[in-house]
Design a protein around this motif. Sequence first.
Motif, PDB file in Angstrom:
ATOM      1  N   SER A 180       3.839  10.868  -3.362  1.00 27.52           N
ATOM      2  CA  SER A 180       3.078   9.657  -3.085  1.00 27.52           C
ATOM      3  C   SER A 180       3.989   8.507  -2.653  1.00 27.52           C
ATOM      4  O   SER A 180       3.680   7.791  -1.698  1.00 27.52           O
ATOM      5  CB  SER A 180       2.272   9.244  -4.319  1.00 27.52           C
ATOM      6  OG  SER A 180       1.508   8.095  -4.048  1.00 27.52           O
ATOM      7  N   THR A 181       5.123   8.337  -3.337  1.00 26.75           N
ATOM      8  CA  THR A 181       6.016   7.236  -2.949  1.00 26.75           C
ATOM      9  C   THR A 181       6.649   7.508  -1.595  1.00 26.75           C
ATOM     10  O   THR A 181       6.839   6.583  -0.810  1.00 26.75           O
ATOM     11  CB  THR A 181       7.117   6.988  -3.999  1.00 26.75           C
ATOM     12  OG1 THR A 181       7.855   8.168  -4.226  1.00 26.75           O
ATOM     13  CG2 THR A 181       6.544   6.480  -5.294  1.00 26.75           C
ATOM     14  N   LEU A 206       3.183   6.107 -11.482  1.00 25.13           N
ATOM     15  CA  LEU A 206       4.344   5.362 -11.978  1.00 25.13           C
ATOM     16  C   LEU A 206       4.105   4.816 -13.381  1.00 25.13           C
ATOM     17  O   LEU A 206       4.982   4.897 -14.241  1.00 25.13           O
ATOM     18  CB  LEU A 206       4.700   4.227 -11.018  1.00 25.13           C
ATOM     19  CG  LEU A 206       5.194   4.664  -9.640  1.00 25.13           C
ATOM     20  CD1 LEU A 206       5.372   3.459  -8.728  1.00 25.13           C
ATOM     21  CD2 LEU A 206       6.473   5.461  -9.739  1.00 25.13           C
ATOM     22  N   THR A 209       8.180  10.359  -5.785  1.00 28.29           N
ATOM     23  CA  THR A 209       7.165  11.410  -5.791  1.00 28.29           C
ATOM     24  C   THR A 209       6.697  11.603  -4.352  1.00 28.29           C
ATOM     25  O   THR A 209       7.088  10.834  -3.461  1.00 28.29           O
ATOM     26  CB  THR A 209       5.948  11.009  -6.651  1.00 28.29           C
ATOM     27  OG1 THR A 209       5.290   9.902  -6.014  1.00 28.29           O
ATOM     28  CG2 THR A 209       6.350  10.637  -8.070  1.00 28.29           C
ATOM     29  N   HIS A 221       8.290   1.556  -4.872  1.00 27.57           N
ATOM     30  CA  HIS A 221       8.453   2.842  -4.184  1.00 27.57           C
ATOM     31  C   HIS A 221       9.737   3.570  -4.560  1.00 27.57           C
ATOM     32  O   HIS A 221       9.782   4.793  -4.497  1.00 27.57           O
ATOM     33  CB  HIS A 221       8.385   2.672  -2.664  1.00 27.57           C
ATOM     34  CG  HIS A 221       7.122   2.021  -2.198  1.00 27.57           C
ATOM     35  ND1 HIS A 221       5.879   2.321  -2.708  1.00 27.57           N
ATOM     36  CD2 HIS A 221       6.908   1.066  -1.271  1.00 27.57           C
ATOM     37  CE1 HIS A 221       4.978   1.588  -2.109  1.00 27.57           C
ATOM     38  NE2 HIS A 221       5.569   0.816  -1.240  1.00 27.57           N
ATOM     39  N   GLU A 232      -1.529   2.853  -2.638  1.00 23.70           N
ATOM     40  CA  GLU A 232      -0.627   2.278  -3.651  1.00 23.70           C
ATOM     41  C   GLU A 232      -1.354   2.011  -4.951  1.00 23.70           C
ATOM     42  O   GLU A 232      -0.902   2.405  -6.025  1.00 23.70           O
ATOM     43  CB  GLU A 232      -0.075   0.932  -3.157  1.00 23.70           C
ATOM     44  CG  GLU A 232       1.165   1.012  -2.390  1.00 23.70           C
ATOM     45  CD  GLU A 232       1.590  -0.351  -1.873  1.00 23.70           C
ATOM     46  OE1 GLU A 232       2.704  -0.396  -1.385  1.00 23.70           O
ATOM     47  OE2 GLU A 232       0.832  -1.339  -1.948  1.00 23.70           O
ATOM     48  N   GLU A 241      -3.277   5.660  -6.150  1.00 25.35           N
ATOM     49  CA  GLU A 241      -2.535   6.914  -6.274  1.00 25.35           C
ATOM     50  C   GLU A 241      -1.152   6.698  -6.878  1.00 25.35           C
ATOM     51  O   GLU A 241      -0.808   7.289  -7.893  1.00 25.35           O
ATOM     52  CB  GLU A 241      -2.387   7.594  -4.901  1.00 25.35           C
ATOM     53  CG  GLU A 241      -3.681   8.075  -4.292  1.00 25.35           C
ATOM     54  CD  GLU A 241      -3.492   8.575  -2.869  1.00 25.35           C
ATOM     55  OE1 GLU A 241      -2.375   8.997  -2.503  1.00 25.35           O
ATOM     56  OE2 GLU A 241      -4.477   8.530  -2.114  1.00 25.35           O
ATOM     57  N   GLU A 242      -0.370   5.847  -6.231  1.00 25.58           N
ATOM     58  CA  GLU A 242       1.026   5.667  -6.626  1.00 25.58           C
ATOM     59  C   GLU A 242       1.178   4.956  -7.970  1.00 25.58           C
ATOM     60  O   GLU A 242       1.910   5.426  -8.847  1.00 25.58           O
ATOM     61  CB  GLU A 242       1.779   4.907  -5.536  1.00 25.58           C
ATOM     62  CG  GLU A 242       3.253   4.773  -5.817  1.00 25.58           C
ATOM     63  CD  GLU A 242       3.991   4.060  -4.706  1.00 25.58           C
ATOM     64  OE1 GLU A 242       5.214   4.256  -4.637  1.00 25.58           O
ATOM     65  OE2 GLU A 242       3.382   3.308  -3.928  1.00 25.58           O
ATOM     66  N   ARG A 253       4.158   6.456   0.919  1.00 26.26           N
ATOM     67  CA  ARG A 253       4.074   4.989   1.034  1.00 26.26           C
ATOM     68  C   ARG A 253       5.235   4.462   1.873  1.00 26.26           C
ATOM     69  O   ARG A 253       5.063   3.565   2.693  1.00 26.26           O
ATOM     70  CB  ARG A 253       4.096   4.306  -0.337  1.00 26.26           C
ATOM     71  CG  ARG A 253       3.008   4.662  -1.356  1.00 26.26           C
ATOM     72  CD  ARG A 253       1.572   4.415  -0.939  1.00 26.26           C
ATOM     73  NE  ARG A 253       1.038   5.331   0.012  1.00 26.26           N
ATOM     74  CZ  ARG A 253       0.620   6.601  -0.235  1.00 26.26           C
ATOM     75  NH1 ARG A 253       0.684   7.093  -1.432  1.00 26.26           N
ATOM     76  NH2 ARG A 253       0.130   7.346   0.734  1.00 26.26           N
TER      77      ARG A 253
END
Length: 190
Positions: A67-68, A136, A65, A60, A128, A131-132, A71
């Motif tokens: 997204s992170t 990454l 982002t 994370h 996670e 998406e994440e 999370r």
Amino acid sequence: MEARAATLHEIRSALNAEHQHLWLLIASLRRASVDERQSSLQRLLRYLAVHEAAEEVAIHNAWVTDSTRERLDEEREAAEIVERLARLGDDPAETGEAVPMGATPSDDDFLVALDQLERSLRDHAEAEENEELPILAAELPKEQVGEMLRVVLMVRELAGDAASPIADGSFSTMRLAAQREFKAAISQLR
């Protein structure tokens, strides 16, 4: 020790295996007898604390982002549910608290909190993995994705080893200890 390159598939597979292990621990806790519940809860909380510390340190915070950030917010919300679950799972005989007539550690409140935690973690895991991690893996050097993989692969060892530096305690204490261990491991890779 140098980090090796890793792919999205490798890190997603490793993280998915960790999530599957969490579902097994939750199912075990749900099936535990009243006498087994406290030790089963402690196993889940220890594993979850180490797992979340690994994600926070290696994943994370690797590339911030939207997204992170989502999370991390989800993990904070899950930590609140964990604290409530831990309080509900405490053995009143050990805490010295008064027990309401007829109340047991298997009360509906405990199971409701466990269900909330599982739903929260499943939503978090899905985001996670789908998406994440793709973001990454596309943005970061393959060596940094390799660092993520190495940290994720350390979770079971740190969470389950009796000689682990992660001593049983509160969820936040175990998580902080795990964060220190993962940060030290990453610094050795660089």
